[in-house]
Each structure stands twice: as structure tokens, then as C-alpha cells.
Write a protein that holds these residues in place. Structure first.
Motif, PDB file in Angstrom:
ATOM      1  N   GLU A   1       1.350  -1.490  -0.081  1.00  0.00           N
ATOM      2  CA  GLU A   1       0.319   0.008  -0.457  1.00  0.00           C
ATOM      3  C   GLU A   1       0.913   1.253   0.200  1.00  0.00           C
ATOM      4  N   SER A   2       1.558   1.570   0.381  1.00  0.00           N
ATOM      5  CA  SER A   2       2.833   2.371   0.739  1.00  0.00           C
ATOM      6  C   SER A   2       3.558   2.709  -0.460  1.00  0.00           C
ATOM      7  N   THR A   3       3.854   1.855  -1.365  1.00  0.00           N
ATOM      8  CA  THR A   3       4.224   2.006  -2.220  1.00  0.00           C
ATOM      9  C   THR A   3       3.562   3.225  -3.604  1.00  0.00           C
ATOM     10  N   VAL A   4       2.393   3.371  -3.265  1.00  0.00           N
ATOM     11  CA  VAL A   4       1.639   4.431  -4.417  1.00  0.00           C
ATOM     12  C   VAL A   4       1.409   5.390  -3.015  1.00  0.00           C
ATOM     13  N   GLY A   5       0.274   5.452  -2.181  1.00  0.00           N
ATOM     14  CA  GLY A   5      -0.289   6.596  -1.972  1.00  0.00           C
ATOM     15  C   GLY A   5       0.077   6.913  -0.386  1.00  0.00           C
ATOM     16  N   ALA A   6       1.438   5.889   0.278  1.00  0.00           N
ATOM     17  CA  ALA A   6       1.645   5.685   1.758  1.00  0.00           C
ATOM     18  C   ALA A   6       0.465   5.106   2.950  1.00  0.00           C
ATOM     19  N   ALA A   7      -0.743   5.947   3.211  1.00  0.00           N
ATOM     20  CA  ALA A   7      -1.470   5.442   4.241  1.00  0.00           C
ATOM     21  C   ALA A   7      -3.235   5.314   2.936  1.00  0.00           C
ATOM     22  N   LEU A   8      -2.918   6.406   2.056  1.00  0.00           N
ATOM     23  CA  LEU A   8      -3.815   6.115   1.140  1.00  0.00           C
ATOM     24  C   LEU A   8      -4.847   4.520   0.334  1.00  0.00           C
TER      25      LEU A   8
ATOM     26  N   THR B   1       3.370   9.399   7.792  1.00  0.00           N
ATOM     27  CA  THR B   1       1.625   8.491   7.162  1.00  0.00           C
ATOM     28  C   THR B   1       2.628   7.761   6.439  1.00  0.00           C
ATOM     29  N   THR B   2       3.068   7.375   5.849  1.00  0.00           N
ATOM     30  CA  THR B   2       3.714   5.943   5.076  1.00  0.00           C
ATOM     31  C   THR B   2       4.362   5.035   6.379  1.00  0.00           C
ATOM     32  N   ALA B   3       4.984   5.240   7.331  1.00  0.00           N
ATOM     33  CA  ALA B   3       4.903   4.671   7.887  1.00  0.00           C
ATOM     34  C   ALA B   3       4.252   3.255   8.543  1.00  0.00           C
ATOM     35  N   ALA B   4       2.739   4.866   9.360  1.00  0.00           N
ATOM     36  CA  ALA B   4       1.460   4.022   9.428  1.00  0.00           C
ATOM     37  C   ALA B   4       0.805   2.897   8.438  1.00  0.00           C
TER      38      ALA B   4
END
Length: 370
Positions: free
Chosen positions: A157-164, A353-356
Motif C-alpha cells: 500500500e505505501s508504495t503508491v499513496g503512503a497510507a491512502l 503517514t508512510t510508516a502508518a
């Protein structure tokens, strides 16, 4: 008894350190859920830190690692420390010192190009993989296919929109049989900030310098202005949809000419002199768009087996036209969402955000741990 998710962290930069802090700060929450994220090892480009007697690293050790890496970019002398080669060559050397045969999540929070082959070997060891690093999923199909073959045992998930929830949403649509017709996305917080500030009459060079001072850009802003980060995100989504294309197949608009490339001009010279060359052309593009009631946005467009990344004009009142600051926005057009697209919007960058997003992916794999 709590379900234990055993985790190895690759990369202890900003995202990796924030992930460790998230894990420590959510202990009570996860305990109430009957879960425990057990960090078994932390790996950087120079060393591997393991817990004593192959037990997990305790929270004190995890916080010591964060502080030591921030202070002098070196691992502390805690637990057992080994020389690391996993981030320096193409072999999963880590597993020579870590006992195999037990469930394990490997989280790649590096920015390494070379780690893809190591992750492919790790995948063959029946581990789970969580990726914040885009490069393994945008490298050769030899690497990509071995990771993708994990199916539900890998998350990215975090490869494109961090936690989105961009990847999760695409997977839900694809798995339901809803055919995806088109994706349009503003996927760079840095370029989103730059494009939206142009509307207020500021010069392109001043905005880029300000973005650098605020920490939005890479140390060399050309790493953002070149568009390759957005291109990788577009490629990940396209490959998720089953397209057999490579990074060189993505059409990318670079926001600086070859004469200002890093090989010909230092970062300092680019910031002081080169950037100013871009002001007039960009100012003209902004004026031309405004005359048509539009604004400029740097977006990825994925449609008809073609990926294109670059500046497009958007109506001021559209969802993309109203996007400001460093937020990301993705519009997904499908059979069910044909005239009114499914829109995902929010903060799409930043270590926190990315870590989340990485931690959420790790927890999503809990069913593989008894």
C-alpha cells in the motif's frame, strides 16, 4: 495468548525509524486486540541487529536504534550485531544468520534498487513481504513475478499513496470483476505543492526552493522534478491491473531540460542558476491554462495500456483543480464508476503517514501467524 507477528525491518531511515516508534507506541492497542508485533531484526546497509538468543528486540532496544541512527547514522551496540550484506549485494544473506522455518514478515523501508533480487529470494523462503520501497515492484519481471506470486502474502500500500487505500481499493475492484477503464492521479506531494502555488503568481524557482527548505523535496529537487517517482507509482498500479509493461514504457515529462541534468550541473548550481531558466516557460503555461479556466497539475494517467506522467490542464472546479498543498488524489474510472469516478484523497507523503501505512499492511497479514 497473543498472536505474535514476527517482523524483520530492512532500512532504518526516516520511514523505518517511524515504523519502529509506531510499533512501540501501539503496544497497548495491539495487546487489547490479542496481537504483538515482535521485531526480530533491524537491518541497514552496514549491519544487522538481532535480539539476544534469537528473541525479539525489546522496546528499549528499538528506541535506542532510532536515536543512534538519527544521531550518527549507525546502529547501536545492542543485542547481537552482524555485518550486513543484504542491502549491498543481490543475495538474501540475512537468512544465514536468522533461523528459518518460522513465519516472518519482511518490511522493505529502503530505497534500494539492488534489494529486489534479495526480496525475490526471501519470497521463495515462504515469508510475507511488506513494501514501502517502490523499486522491487518496478524492476524486471523476474523479480516482480516472484514477489507478486506471494498473492495475499505481500502488501504494498505505501508504495503508491503512503497510507491512502489506493492499492486496497484497486484490489477490491479487480477482485469483484469491475473492470478499470482509467486512473488519473496526482501522486507527488512535492509536485502537488509546486503546481498549486503557481496559481498565486509565484515564480517556479521560488516555489521549488521553498519546497526544499520545507523538506518536501529530495536533497536534489531534480529527483522530484524528473517525474520518475510518479512514473514508478503509475507502473505499480498498471502492473497490478495485469499490464506487462516496464518503466521505460511509461511516458514521462521531465520538468527540466537535459542541459540542467545532474551530470552537467551540481545541485547548488541548479538551485542558484538553473531553476531561473524554467520560470518564463512555466509562467506562460500557467497563463495559457488560466485563460481557459484551468490550472496545471502534474498527474499520472493510466488508460488503454498506456501510462503517461506529466503536466495537464484541469478545470479549476474539478477535483484535481481544487487540490492544493501536498495532498494526493486518485480518480478511478470503472464499469461501475464510469461517469462519476471513485475518488481517494488525502495526505500521500511523509514519514509518519508512510510508516502508518506499512504498519497497517503488517497487521493485515496477522492471519498467517498462529
Amino acid at each position: 495468548m497473543a498472536r505474535k507477528i514476527q517482523l524483520t525491518l530492512l532500512g532504518c531511515g526516516g520511514v523505518g525509524r517511524q515504523l519502529l516508534r509506531h510499533i512501540v507506541s501501539t503496544r497497548k492497542l495491539h495487546e487489547d486486540q490479542g496481537l504483538r508485533v515482535a521485531v526480530m531484526a533491524v537491518v541497514d546497509s552496514k549491519s544487522i541487529v538481532l535480539g539476544e538468543k534469537n528473541e525479539e528486540l525489546d522496546d528499549t532496544a528499538l528506541l535506542e536504534i532510532c536515536l543512534a541512527k538519527e544521531k550518527n547514522n549507525q546502529m547501536p551496540e545492542t543485542g547481537k550485531t552482524f555485518l550486513s550484506t543484504i542491502l549491498m549485494d543481490d543475495h538474501a544473506t540475512f537468512f544465514l544468520v536468522y533461523p528459518t522455518g518460522r513465519p516472518l514478515v519482511v518490511a522493505d523501508c529502503t530505497a534500494s534498487e539492488k534489494i529486489g533480487q534479495a526480496l525475490a529470494e526471501i519470497a521463495d523462503l515462504n515469508c510475507c513481504i511488506v513494501l514501502a520501497n517502490k523499486k522491487p515492484l518496478t524492476s524486471s519481471f523476474n523479480v516482480y513475478d516472484r514477489i507478486a506470486a506471494l498473492n495475499r502474502r505481500y502488501r504494498c500500500e505505501s508504495t503508491v499513496g503512503a497510507a491512502l487505500p489506493v492499492i486496497a481499493t484497486l484490489n477490491r475492484l479487480l477482485n469483484s470483476g469491475d473492470s478499470i477503464k482509467k486512473i488519473v492521479g496526482a501522486l507527488s506531494g512535492t509536485l502537488g505543492f509546486v503546481m498549486s502555488r503557481l496559481e498565486y503568481g509565484e515564480s517556479f524557482s521560488d516555489i521549488v526552493r521553498q519546497a526544499k527548505e520545507l523538506g518536501y523535496t529530495e536533497p536534489d529537487p531534480r529527483d522530484d522534478l524528473g517525474g520518475m517517482d510518479v512514473a514508478r507509482k503509475a507502473l505499480i498500479m498498471a502492473r497490478l491491473m495485469g499490464w506487462r509493461i516496464n518503466l521505460e514504457d511509461v511516458e514521462v515529462e521531465c520538468l527540466y531540460p537535459p542541459s540542467l541534468a545532474p551530470k552537467l550541473m551540481s545541485t547548488m548550481q541548479f538551485l542558484k542558476e538553473g531553476l531561473a531558466e524554467l520560470d518564463l516557460p512555466m509562467r506562460n503555461r500557467v497563463k495559457e491554462a488560466a485563460a481557459r479556466g484551468c490550472v496545471l497539475r502534474y498527474v499520472a494517467t493510466i488508460e488503454n495500456f498506456h501510462c503517461k506522467v506529466g503536466i495537464v490542464e484541469q478545470p479549476q472546479q474539478s477535483a484535481l483543480g481544487q487540490l492544493h498543498g501536498s495532498d494526493n488524489l486518485v480518480e478511478i474510472f470503472t464499469r461501475c464508476y464510469s461517469t462519476s469516478p471513485l475518488v481517494i484523497k488525502g495526505a500521500g507523503a511523509g514519514n509518519d503517514t508512510t510508516a502508518a501505512g506499512v504498519l497497517a499492511d503488517v497487521l493485515d497479514l496477522q492471519d498467517y501467524f498462529g
